[in-house]
Design a protein around this motif. Sequence first.
Motif, short mmCIF file in Angstrom:
data_model
loop_
_atom_site.label_atom_id
_atom_site.label_comp_id
_atom_site.label_asym_id
_atom_site.label_seq_id
_atom_site.Cartn_x
_atom_site.Cartn_y
_atom_site.Cartn_z
N ILE A 100 1.86 20.31 -67.36
CA ILE A 100 1.89 20.37 -65.90
C ILE A 100 0.82 19.42 -65.37
O ILE A 100 -0.35 19.52 -65.76
CB ILE A 100 1.65 21.80 -65.40
N VAL A 101 1.23 18.52 -64.49
CA VAL A 101 0.30 17.56 -63.90
C VAL A 101 0.18 17.83 -62.41
O VAL A 101 1.05 18.46 -61.80
CB VAL A 101 0.76 16.10 -64.16
N ALA A 102 -0.88 17.33 -61.81
CA ALA A 102 -1.10 17.54 -60.38
C ALA A 102 -2.01 16.45 -59.85
O ALA A 102 -2.81 15.87 -60.60
CB ALA A 102 -1.72 18.91 -60.12
N ARG A 103 -1.88 16.17 -58.57
CA ARG A 103 -2.77 15.21 -57.92
C ARG A 103 -3.82 15.96 -57.11
O ARG A 103 -3.52 16.87 -56.35
CB ARG A 103 -1.99 14.28 -56.98
N THR A 104 -5.07 15.58 -57.31
CA THR A 104 -6.19 16.20 -56.59
C THR A 104 -5.97 16.11 -55.08
O THR A 104 -5.60 15.07 -54.55
CB THR A 104 -7.51 15.49 -56.95
N ALA A 105 -6.24 17.23 -54.40
CA ALA A 105 -6.18 17.25 -52.94
C ALA A 105 -7.47 17.88 -52.41
O ALA A 105 -7.74 19.05 -52.66
CB ALA A 105 -4.96 18.04 -52.45
N VAL A 106 -8.28 17.08 -51.72
CA VAL A 106 -9.47 17.58 -51.01
C VAL A 106 -9.57 16.83 -49.69
O VAL A 106 -9.08 15.71 -49.57
CB VAL A 106 -10.78 17.40 -51.82
N ASP A 107 -10.20 17.44 -48.70
CA ASP A 107 -10.36 16.76 -47.41
C ASP A 107 -11.71 17.01 -46.76
O ASP A 107 -11.97 16.57 -45.64
CB ASP A 107 -9.23 17.15 -46.45
N VAL A 108 -12.60 17.74 -47.44
CA VAL A 108 -13.96 17.96 -46.95
C VAL A 108 -14.89 17.15 -47.84
O VAL A 108 -15.01 17.43 -49.04
CB VAL A 108 -14.34 19.45 -46.98
N HIS A 109 -15.53 16.14 -47.29
CA HIS A 109 -16.27 15.18 -48.11
C HIS A 109 -17.76 15.48 -48.21
O HIS A 109 -18.44 14.98 -49.11
CB HIS A 109 -16.05 13.76 -47.57
N GLN A 110 -18.25 16.31 -47.32
CA GLN A 110 -19.65 16.74 -47.38
C GLN A 110 -19.66 18.26 -47.57
O GLN A 110 -19.23 18.99 -46.68
CB GLN A 110 -20.41 16.36 -46.11
N THR A 111 -20.09 18.71 -48.74
CA THR A 111 -20.07 20.14 -49.04
C THR A 111 -21.49 20.66 -49.20
O THR A 111 -22.45 19.89 -49.26
CB THR A 111 -19.29 20.42 -50.34
N SER A 112 -21.62 21.95 -49.28
CA SER A 112 -22.95 22.56 -49.42
C SER A 112 -23.54 22.35 -50.80
O SER A 112 -24.71 22.67 -51.02
CB SER A 112 -22.86 24.06 -49.11
N ILE A 113 -22.77 21.79 -51.75
CA ILE A 113 -23.37 21.42 -53.04
C ILE A 113 -23.63 19.92 -53.11
O ILE A 113 -24.15 19.43 -54.10
CB ILE A 113 -22.50 21.85 -54.24
N GLY A 114 -23.27 19.19 -52.05
CA GLY A 114 -23.55 17.77 -51.99
C GLY A 114 -22.35 16.97 -51.50
O GLY A 114 -21.27 17.51 -51.26
N ASN B 22 8.13 16.10 -61.11
CA ASN B 22 8.57 17.41 -61.56
C ASN B 22 9.92 17.30 -62.29
O ASN B 22 10.89 16.81 -61.73
CB ASN B 22 8.69 18.37 -60.38
N GLY B 23 9.96 17.74 -63.55
CA GLY B 23 11.18 17.70 -64.34
C GLY B 23 11.34 16.46 -65.18
O GLY B 23 12.36 16.28 -65.86
N ARG C 75 6.17 19.05 -65.71
CA ARG C 75 6.31 19.67 -64.41
C ARG C 75 5.13 19.25 -63.54
O ARG C 75 4.06 18.94 -64.05
CB ARG C 75 6.38 21.20 -64.53
N ALA C 76 5.36 19.21 -62.25
CA ALA C 76 4.31 18.78 -61.33
C ALA C 76 4.02 19.88 -60.32
O ALA C 76 4.94 20.45 -59.73
CB ALA C 76 4.73 17.49 -60.62
N TRP C 77 2.73 20.16 -60.13
CA TRP C 77 2.26 21.18 -59.21
C TRP C 77 1.34 20.53 -58.17
O TRP C 77 1.10 19.34 -58.18
CB TRP C 77 1.47 22.24 -59.96
N PHE C 78 0.80 21.40 -57.32
CA PHE C 78 -0.25 21.01 -56.40
C PHE C 78 -1.60 21.42 -56.97
O PHE C 78 -1.69 22.37 -57.76
CB PHE C 78 -0.04 21.66 -55.03
#
Length: 465
Positions: free
Chosen positions: A147-161, A187-188, A195-198
């Motif tokens: 199962i593969v997935a593409r990273t999804a993030v949208d907050v670039h400044q977090t409380s860990i850096g 997927n498939g 298979r492809a997930w989020f």
Amino acid sequence: MSRILINNIDWLITMDPDRRIIKNGAIAIDDDRIAAIGTTKDVGANFSAEKIIDATGKLAIPGLIDTHVHSTQQLGRGLADGCDIAVHLLQRLYGYESEVMVDDAYWAALCCQLEMIRAGTTCFIDPGSYFPEQTAKATGVSGMRGIVARTAVDVHQTSIGALPEKMFRETRQEAVEKAEKVVRELNGLHDGRVRAWFSLRVLVACSDELIRDVKAKADELGVGIVMHACESRDEVVASRVQYGMQDVERMAHLGAIGPNMVLIHMGWASPKELVLCMRHDLKISCSPSCGYRLAFGSMEFGRFPEMLELGVTVSLGSDGAMSSNYLDIVREMFLASGGAKAQRLDPSIMPPETVLEMATIHGAKAALWFDEIGSLEKGKKADIAMFETRKPEWRPILNPLSNLVYASRGGADTVVCNGCVLLENGVIQTFDEASALQEAQVRGSRIANSSDLMKKAQPKWPVIE
């Protein structure tokens, strides 16, 4: 694909509903599925095979399932040792990933799968990268399923850096659209082996809106979501500081929670989150080697035996070459069993039977693939791992499960996935192993230098050339 008969198996561990262990067993394979399973006498007499594998001296189990594998980090082994989580993530892992190019990602994934095949693993879940296409391509070559997935993030400044500027810099809309494109295109793939997930890879770096959007898209497309959650004390504190609650509680608060989610680590889950896992049929990936190597305290403070008793699906994961530093589910079984015993001063807890279920049946359920893999039964996919037992660490064999988990050194002898032989008598069958290892050395060294991390990986003792 062909008709294959594996016979004379000393110990055949089926993991079927009755948990049968068959001595002198046999498995008949027709194309990609198990056509018959039983004793050699019964199966061999009624099956005409094009290829016969003599499994004398071997133990056979369902192909192992690794539910936490960072494929593209394979070329960074040794670059992230001995540092706390903020440095580990923001400087080492992401510093390495910022220098990985497309071809690097392909060879990293192929070498990652080489290591897994040799460990007896036939299926994996990758929790997200920016190169899922290359991981899928490597899976097509190696013969594994995953199962593969593409990273999804949208907050670039977090409380860990702050996240690196070279990557992780997308808006919510861009992250969702690109992740959806990967699911629709991959997927498939490769006869259904891919298979492809989020992926909500770093929850503290995901806005509430992104989490809701991804959950809605996954439900719409009928696929899963994989994420790291309650990974370490540092990260749960960061979540509480930034969002007022821990990861699982936050997803429940958002109404973005359900049985198609795999939560990786979970060693710092709160009591309320344990109940949420049970109530919503969340799937857990326990990664003990990473917890020990990075000093997360996940086995010391985690509640994995309690989760299992509550009926929660708890699988096993290795993590990656930069975090646990190896990919071997047999070794993970030993650590999961031993860690639970040491935490509770109870040698009876998490016996070999339990951790083998985690590595097979629970892994298949976590991957949403249990209808086809996770046990050796007629009609299921032919995913099989065999281990040579004519070795000193295996003898005597009084209880084969005990020997596999407590005594063996890991390392499969023969591996079949989807009815195709990937490893036979210790030799890789589907690609050139020597070339893959050479590419890993050259590309890994280049990335270590370009990321300026090479100096971080040097031995503390003098090296004489």
